[in-house]
Design a protein around this motif. Structure first.
Motif, PDB file in Angstrom:
ATOM      1  N   VAL A  89       1.025  -1.213   0.351  1.00 42.75           N
ATOM      2  CA  VAL A  89      -0.015   0.201  -0.120  1.00 42.75           C
ATOM      3  C   VAL A  89       0.560   1.807  -0.390  1.00 42.75           C
ATOM      4  O   VAL A  89       0.122   2.668  -0.598  1.00 42.75           O
ATOM      5  N   MET A  90       1.555   1.140   0.809  1.00 41.32           N
ATOM      6  CA  MET A  90       3.249   2.439   0.843  1.00 41.32           C
ATOM      7  C   MET A  90       4.042   2.395  -0.275  1.00 41.32           C
ATOM      8  O   MET A  90       4.435   1.535  -0.725  1.00 41.32           O
ATOM      9  N   GLY A  91       4.299   3.451  -0.565  1.00 38.55           N
ATOM     10  CA  GLY A  91       5.117   3.403  -1.977  1.00 38.55           C
ATOM     11  C   GLY A  91       5.247   3.401  -2.868  1.00 38.55           C
ATOM     12  O   GLY A  91       5.724   3.375  -3.490  1.00 38.55           O
ATOM     13  N   ILE A  92       3.982   3.167  -3.308  1.00 39.47           N
ATOM     14  CA  ILE A  92       3.180   3.335  -4.777  1.00 39.47           C
ATOM     15  C   ILE A  92       2.006   4.163  -5.510  1.00 39.47           C
ATOM     16  O   ILE A  92       1.040   4.371  -4.390  1.00 39.47           O
ATOM     17  N   ARG A  93       1.537   4.024  -6.439  1.00 38.98           N
ATOM     18  CA  ARG A  93       0.404   4.711  -6.832  1.00 38.98           C
ATOM     19  C   ARG A  93      -0.427   4.312  -6.813  1.00 38.98           C
ATOM     20  O   ARG A  93      -1.423   2.850  -7.114  1.00 38.98           O
ATOM     21  N   SER A  94      -1.826   5.024  -6.095  1.00 40.34           N
ATOM     22  CA  SER A  94      -2.331   4.766  -6.459  1.00 40.34           C
ATOM     23  C   SER A  94      -3.730   3.963  -7.581  1.00 40.34           C
ATOM     24  O   SER A  94      -4.049   3.238  -6.642  1.00 40.34           O
ATOM     25  N   GLU A  95      -3.992   3.996  -8.638  1.00 43.22           N
ATOM     26  CA  GLU A  95      -3.903   2.829  -9.172  1.00 43.22           C
ATOM     27  C   GLU A  95      -3.705   1.711  -9.176  1.00 43.22           C
ATOM     28  O   GLU A  95      -4.267   0.326  -9.048  1.00 43.22           O
ATOM     29  N   PHE A  96      -2.886   1.665  -8.557  1.00 46.49           N
ATOM     30  CA  PHE A  96      -1.275  -0.244  -8.440  1.00 46.49           C
ATOM     31  C   PHE A  96      -1.915  -0.352  -6.800  1.00 46.49           C
ATOM     32  O   PHE A  96      -2.136  -1.632  -6.564  1.00 46.49           O
ATOM     33  N   VAL A  97      -2.186   0.440  -5.730  1.00 45.94           N
ATOM     34  CA  VAL A  97      -3.053  -0.126  -4.529  1.00 45.94           C
ATOM     35  C   VAL A  97      -4.568  -0.479  -4.982  1.00 45.94           C
ATOM     36  O   VAL A  97      -5.047  -1.932  -4.327  1.00 45.94           O
ATOM     37  N   LEU A  98      -5.485   0.761  -5.480  1.00 47.94           N
ATOM     38  CA  LEU A  98      -6.637  -0.748  -5.685  1.00 47.94           C
ATOM     39  C   LEU A  98      -6.518  -2.210  -6.736  1.00 47.94           C
ATOM     40  O   LEU A  98      -7.557  -2.284  -6.206  1.00 47.94           O
ATOM     41  N   GLN A  99      -5.233  -2.181  -8.266  1.00 48.00           N
ATOM     42  CA  GLN A  99      -5.348  -2.861  -8.279  1.00 48.00           C
ATOM     43  C   GLN A  99      -5.109  -4.713  -7.028  1.00 48.00           C
ATOM     44  O   GLN A  99      -5.616  -5.881  -7.424  1.00 48.00           O
ATOM     45  N   GLU A 100      -4.643  -3.741  -5.802  1.00 47.51           N
ATOM     46  CA  GLU A 100      -3.996  -4.783  -4.884  1.00 47.51           C
ATOM     47  C   GLU A 100      -4.838  -5.257  -4.254  1.00 47.51           C
ATOM     48  O   GLU A 100      -5.216  -6.627  -3.729  1.00 47.51           O
ATOM     49  N   VAL A 101      -5.490  -4.071  -3.796  1.00 44.46           N
ATOM     50  CA  VAL A 101      -7.207  -4.619  -2.856  1.00 44.46           C
ATOM     51  C   VAL A 101      -8.236  -4.932  -3.170  1.00 44.46           C
ATOM     52  O   VAL A 101      -8.287  -5.865  -2.852  1.00 44.46           O
ATOM     53  N   LEU A 102      -8.092  -4.389  -4.017  1.00 49.39           N
ATOM     54  CA  LEU A 102     -10.353  -4.845  -4.830  1.00 49.39           C
ATOM     55  C   LEU A 102      -9.254  -6.415  -5.816  1.00 49.39           C
ATOM     56  O   LEU A 102      -8.696  -5.554  -6.730  1.00 49.39           O
ATOM     57  N   PRO A 103     -10.237  -7.663  -5.568  1.00 49.65           N
ATOM     58  CA  PRO A 103     -10.179  -8.338  -6.550  1.00 49.65           C
ATOM     59  C   PRO A 103     -10.868  -8.324  -7.882  1.00 49.65           C
ATOM     60  O   PRO A 103     -10.084  -8.983  -8.201  1.00 49.65           O
ATOM     61  N   GLY A 104     -11.585  -7.612  -7.768  1.00 51.61           N
ATOM     62  CA  GLY A 104     -12.119  -7.459  -9.406  1.00 51.61           C
ATOM     63  C   GLY A 104     -11.118  -6.381  -9.782  1.00 51.61           C
ATOM     64  O   GLY A 104     -12.048  -6.490 -11.244  1.00 51.61           O
TER      65      GLY A 104
END
Length: 142
Positions: A99-114
Motif C-alpha cells: 500500500v505504501m510507496g506505490i501509485r494509487s491505481e496500483f494500490v487499488l489493483q492490489e486491494v480490490l479483487p475484481g
C-alpha cells in the motif's frame, strides 16, 4: 483471501485490535466519487510498544506519480481517518499487498479483487469507473 471480503473494523476497533496484535497493519481507504484520488491510512503498533499507535497516510491522484504522505500520533489522527473502515492488510489481496510507496491505481489493483492488472481498460476514465464500482461492491463504507 482473494474474493472473500475481509473483516472490517471502525477506526476505534482497528486501534484496539492493533494494540492487541502488534506488528499487524490495518488499512483504511478513502475513495469517493469521482474516483480520481485515493487516500490510504495505515494503523499499527510495534511489538516493543503496543500502546503507541501509529497512523500513516499516503494518497494521491490516480495515474499521477506525485503523492502525499503524513504520519500522526493517535491523538492527532485526522477526522477523515476516524470515519473510515479498516481491514487487516494481511486479509487483502493474496495477503502480501503493498500500500505504501506505490501509485494509487496500483494500490487499488492490489486491494480490490475484481480490478485485475491484466484487464483491458479503454482509458483512465474507464479504469476509474471500474475501480469505483469495485470499491463500492467490496469495501465497507457505512
Amino acid at each position: 483471501m482473494a474474493n472473500n471480503k475481509p473483516q472490517f473494523f471502525t477506526f476505534d476497533e482497528a486501534v484496539e485490535t492493533a494494540r492487541n496484535e502488534p506488528g499487524v497493519d490495518f488499512v483504511g481507504l478513502k475513495f469517493v466519487e469521482p474516483f480520481t484520488h485515493l487516500g490510504a491510512y495505515i494503523i499499527n503498533t510495534y511489538d516493543d510498544d503496543p500502546d503507541n499507535v501509529n497512523v500513516f497516510y499516503e494518497g494521491g491522484a490516480l495515474f499521477d506519480s506525485m503523492g502525499e504522505e503524513d504520519f500522526y500520533d493517535l491523538a492527532d489522527a485526522p477526522a477523515e481517518a476516524k470515519k473510515l473502515f479498516y481491514a487487516r492488510q494481511s486479509d487483502l489481496g493474496q495477503g502480501d499487498i503493498q500500500v505504501m510507496g506505490i501509485r494509487s491505481e496500483f494500490v487499488l489493483q492490489e486491494v480490490l479483487p475484481g480490478l485485475r492488472d491484466d484487464a483491458k481498460y479503454r482509458d483512465h476514465a474507464h479504469f476509474m469507473q471500474a475501480a469505483g464500482a469495485e470499491f463500492r461492491a467490496y469495501w465497507r463504507t457505512s
